[in-house]
Design an enzyme around this catalytic site. Structure first.
Site, PDB file in Angstrom:
ATOM      1  N   LYS A 115       0.830  -1.216   0.000  1.00 16.99           N
ATOM      2  CA  LYS A 115       0.000   0.000   0.000  1.00 16.99           C
ATOM      3  C   LYS A 115       0.859   1.258   0.000  1.00 16.99           C
ATOM      4  O   LYS A 115       0.459   2.274  -0.566  1.00 16.99           O
ATOM      5  CB  LYS A 115      -0.996  -0.017   1.164  1.00 16.99           C
ATOM      6  N   LYS A 197      -3.694 -10.177  -6.607  1.00 20.09           N
ATOM      7  CA  LYS A 197      -4.996 -10.340  -5.951  1.00 20.09           C
ATOM      8  C   LYS A 197      -6.054  -9.428  -6.589  1.00 20.09           C
ATOM      9  O   LYS A 197      -5.737  -8.302  -6.965  1.00 20.09           O
ATOM     10  CB  LYS A 197      -4.822  -9.967  -4.479  1.00 20.09           C
ATOM     11  N   LYS A 200     -10.522  -4.319  -4.517  1.00 23.65           N
ATOM     12  CA  LYS A 200     -11.581  -3.352  -4.830  1.00 23.65           C
ATOM     13  C   LYS A 200     -11.026  -1.992  -5.244  1.00 23.65           C
ATOM     14  O   LYS A 200     -11.701  -1.225  -5.910  1.00 23.65           O
ATOM     15  CB  LYS A 200     -12.584  -3.222  -3.684  1.00 23.65           C
TER      16      LYS A 200
HETATM   17  N1  AQP Z   1      -9.073 -11.294  -3.908  1.00 27.86           N
HETATM   18  C1  AQP Z   1      -9.454 -11.787  -2.750  1.00 27.86           C
HETATM   19  N2  AQP Z   1      -9.595 -13.126  -2.583  1.00 27.86           N
HETATM   20  C2  AQP Z   1     -10.025 -13.635  -1.401  1.00 27.86           C
HETATM   21  N3  AQP Z   1     -10.325 -12.873  -0.330  1.00 27.86           N
HETATM   22  C3  AQP Z   1     -10.211 -11.544  -0.447  1.00 27.86           C
HETATM   23  N4  AQP Z   1     -10.413 -10.520   0.406  1.00 27.86           N
HETATM   24  C4  AQP Z   1     -10.140  -9.349  -0.216  1.00 27.86           C
HETATM   25  N5  AQP Z   1      -9.754  -9.572  -1.479  1.00 27.86           N
HETATM   26  C5  AQP Z   1      -9.762 -10.927  -1.654  1.00 27.86           C
HETATM   27  C6  AQP Z   1     -10.875 -10.670   1.778  1.00 27.86           C
HETATM   28  O1  AQP Z   1     -11.981  -9.786   1.968  1.00 27.86           O
HETATM   29  C7  AQP Z   1     -12.005  -9.378   3.337  1.00 27.86           C
HETATM   30  C8  AQP Z   1     -12.195  -7.902   3.410  1.00 27.86           C
HETATM   31  O2  AQP Z   1     -11.108  -7.234   2.827  1.00 27.86           O
HETATM   32  P1  AQP Z   1     -10.842  -5.739   3.235  1.00 27.86           P
HETATM   33  O3  AQP Z   1     -11.980  -4.903   2.846  1.00 27.86           O
HETATM   34  O4  AQP Z   1     -10.485  -5.663   4.669  1.00 27.86           O
HETATM   35  O5  AQP Z   1      -9.598  -5.283   2.465  1.00 27.86           O
HETATM   36  P2  AQP Z   1      -8.540  -5.945   1.586  1.00 27.86           P
HETATM   37  O6  AQP Z   1      -8.146  -7.311   2.022  1.00 27.86           O
HETATM   38  O7  AQP Z   1      -7.426  -4.962   1.511  1.00 27.86           O
HETATM   39  O8  AQP Z   1      -9.390  -6.064   0.267  1.00 27.86           O
HETATM   40  P3  AQP Z   1      -9.214  -5.269  -1.047  1.00 27.86           P
HETATM   41  O9  AQP Z   1     -10.367  -5.623  -1.920  1.00 27.86           O
HETATM   42  O10 AQP Z   1      -7.853  -5.524  -1.597  1.00 27.86           O
HETATM   43  O11 AQP Z   1      -9.368  -3.777  -0.584  1.00 27.86           O
HETATM   44  P4  AQP Z   1      -8.486  -2.524  -0.901  1.00 27.86           P
HETATM   45  O12 AQP Z   1      -8.363  -2.512  -2.395  1.00 27.86           O
HETATM   46  O13 AQP Z   1      -9.264  -1.386  -0.340  1.00 27.86           O
HETATM   47  O14 AQP Z   1      -7.185  -2.745  -0.199  1.00 27.86           O
HETATM   48  C9  AQP Z   1     -10.686  -9.842   3.965  1.00 27.86           C
HETATM   49  O15 AQP Z   1     -10.959 -11.000   4.753  1.00 27.86           O
HETATM   50  C10 AQP Z   1      -9.850 -10.210   2.789  1.00 27.86           C
HETATM   51  O16 AQP Z   1      -8.961 -11.256   3.116  1.00 27.86           O
END
Ligand code: AQP
Length: 331
Positions: A115, A197, A200
């Site tokens: 990040k 990965k 979002k």
């Molecule tokens: N691609 C993924 N595959 C499986 N699990 C996923 N999670 C996120 N992306 C995947 C799981 O979703 C839960 C919530 O995630 P989060 O909102 O806390 O943030 P994150 O893991 O940082 O998800 P993003 O989508 O990548 O968000 P941004 O882009 O904002 O950083 C967690 O349990 C995560 O493991």
């Protein structure tokens, strides 16, 4: 334990439109615990501000994330659904645990490195201490089990280390949590770059399928998904694009990899991508419909938030009073 039930906690950030990665890796698994565990599912808005958010969007997405929890099958009568910033004890315990977390430990977190590279203009202290706040979220409820995607494994390990360190210093205070990672879907990859990965906050709209995408959008994105030149539907580490599509197809249809390989034996990727798109869009349709119904009733969502945060605060207070006493704060 609450009564005779073990405790589950997890959260999702309202930091963007939720993806099928969030759905398959996390939210879909949440309801497995509703019956036999005491469950706390939180919209973690304090975490979301570690990267810049537009205030009106953050507010809207907080409602949306709560509505999505419910649309994905979480009944607020059976699960405590709430917003993190409505229970100030998260931030309070987060600060205290900062003082029991080492700079070196936080420096090793891969999400911080990723990040900081992505948001090089805003490498703030919150981004650095994010894992300690996550530890506070979990430990505040004496959580036994944390359902998460595999990307959160390192943070969870740290939460366990912090709990053990605190317990060693002050005697038994926190339950040491275990992670629950659904082996089928613990990491859904980007459709455009299948070695990264699905996230979002990805700026490439074709890389990500959102839970609320229309069927047309879902079909278009899968049609464009990166595969390889082999034209053979087979699960293999050296075929990340096809393997990712197979993982998604398996999650929505319940078919095994062998069945999928047989189903598409001798057929091209075109047919396969179409089938994955159909299965995904059909699987998400009921979620989308229920989401729209819930979003039309903001009053009800606010009532759920209020009841959830009242209940969460009750359990948080119990832990905080113990922690304050152990640390040596005057009551
Ligand atoms: N691609 C993924 N595959 C499986 N699990 C996923 N999670 C996120 N992306 C995947 C799981 O979703 C839960 C919530 O995630 P989060 O909102 O806390 O943030 P994150 O893991 O940082 O998800 P993003 O989508 O990548 O968000 P941004 O882009 O904002 O950083 C967690 O349990 C995560 O493991």
């Amino acid at each position: 334990m609450i009564g005779d039930k073990k405790i589950v906690f997890s959260g999702v950030q309202p930091s963007g439109n939720l993806t099928i990665g969030n759905y398959l890796g996390a939210i879909k698994n949440f309801s497995r615990f509703s019956e036999d565990y005491k469950t706390f599912y939180c919209v973690v808005d304090l975490h979301a501000i570690t990267v810049r958010q537009v205030p009106a969007e953050l507010r809207r997405r907080t409602y949306e994330t709560l509505a999505l929890y419910m649309a994905c099958g979480l009944d607020p009568k059976q699960n405590t659904l709430f917003v993190q910033s409505h229970v100030p004890a998260h931030a309070e315990l987060g600060w205290m645990l900062d003082c029991y977390t080492m700079f070196g430990e936080l420096s090793r977190m891969t999400q911080f490195k990723d990040k900081s590279a992505k948001h090089s203009q805003n490498i703030n202290a919150g981004l650095f201490t994010y894992p300690t706040l996550m530890a506070a979220d979990i430990l505040l409820y004496q959580t036994d089990v944390v359902p998460v995607g595999i990307d959160q494994k390192q943070h969870l390990e740290l939460a366990r280390d912090i709990a053990m360190r605190f317990n060693q210093a002050y005697g038994d205070t926190f339950t040491v949590p275990e992670g629950y990672m659904s082996t089928d879907t613990m990491k859904i990859m980007s459709l455009a770059e299948p070695t990264s990965k699905m996230s979002k906050s990805d700026t490439n709209q074709n890389a990500v399928v959102y839970i609320l995408d229309s069927k047309d959008d879902v079909m278009r994105k899968f049609k464009k998904a990166v595969t390889d030149s082999d034209a053979c539907v087979r699960y293999s580490e050296d075929k990340p694009g096809v393997s990712n599509l197979m993982t998604i197809y398996r999650a929505f249809t319940g078919k095994s990899f062998e069945e999928i390989e047989r189903e598409f034996d001798g057929r091209g990727y075109g047919d396969f991508k179409l089938a994955v798109g159909e299965a995904c869009a059909d699987g998400l349709a009921p979620v989308r419909e229920e989401f729209a119904r819930l979003m039309a009733d903001k009053k009800y969502l606010e009532e759920v938030m209020k009841n959830g945060s009242d209940e969460a605060a009750y359990y948080a207070r119990k832990t905080m009073s113990k922690v304050r006493r152990k640390i040596g704060f005057v009551n």
